[in-house]
Design an enzyme around this catalytic site. Sequence first.
Site, PDB file in Angstrom:
ATOM      1  CG  ASP A  82      66.076 133.505  26.284  1.00  0.00           C
ATOM      2  OD1 ASP A  82      65.742 132.312  26.355  1.00  0.00           O
ATOM      3  OD2 ASP A  82      66.166 134.134  25.213  1.00  0.00           O
ATOM      4  CG  LEU A  83      72.213 132.668  25.749  1.00  0.00           C
ATOM      5  CD1 LEU A  83      73.203 131.657  25.197  1.00  0.00           C
ATOM      6  CD2 LEU A  83      72.950 133.815  26.433  1.00  0.00           C
ATOM      7  CG  ASP A 125      68.255 129.950  24.570  1.00  0.00           C
ATOM      8  OD1 ASP A 125      67.243 129.312  24.907  1.00  0.00           O
ATOM      9  OD2 ASP A 125      68.190 130.970  23.854  1.00  0.00           O
TER      10      ASP A 125
END
Length: 210
Positions: A82-83, A125
Site C-alpha cells: 500500500d502506498l 493504491d
Amino acid sequence: MNNPYTDKINIPTSIVSLILSFLAGHIRLKSQAEDYNVRMQYRYLSMTDSLTGILNKKACEDAIREYLDTNANCYGALLFLDLDNFKNVNDYIGHTAGDQILEETGKLLVESFRSTDIVGRVGGDEFMILIKDFHDSEAVLKRKCTMLQYDMCQTMLRFSVESSCSIGVVLFQNTNIEFQDIYKMADTSLHRAKRSGKNQYVIYNINEEK
C-alpha cells in the site's frame, strides 16, 4: 461412352470449383482467426487494470486462488503493498501525477518479480503479489521487501514526492491454505505495518505456528 466435349468442359469447371472451395476455406479460417483474436483481446482487457497494465483485482485474486487450490503443500509468499499517504499526492500535486505514480508502481513490480509470479492492482493504491515456489528463508524475504521499499521511494522522488510504501507479507512453505485465510493474514500484517509508522513491512510466517 465419354463425350470429349463434355470432358473439356468438366476439367476447367473442376479447377474453378477447387479454387472457389479453397478461397471459401481460406476466408472461413481467416474469419475464425479474427474472431479468436477479438475474444482474446476482450479476455485480456477484462483481466487487466487499465491504468497500470497489470492484473486487475478479480484476475489477480482468481490466479492466486487457482495456484493455492491446485498445489498441495505449496511454497510461496503473499505481499500486500500500500502506498503511504497517497491521498496527499492526489490532493497536492493532482490526479494526473497520482496516476503516473500508480503506473510506474505497476512497472516497478513487474520488473521486481519473475514473470511466473502474480502481480495485480487490487485497490486504488493497493497492490498484491504472489511469489510462487518461494523456498528461500525469511531473511531473504526481508531483503526483498527492503529493496522494494527503497525502489518505491526512488520512484516517488522522480515525481518530487517524498513518500513510501507499507507491506504486509505472509510466508507459507509446505502448507495447504485457502485464499481467504491468507488474504486476511496479509491484510492484518499490512495494517500492523501502517500502525508501526508506515514505510514498514510486517512478515507473518505461517510455519512458525507449527
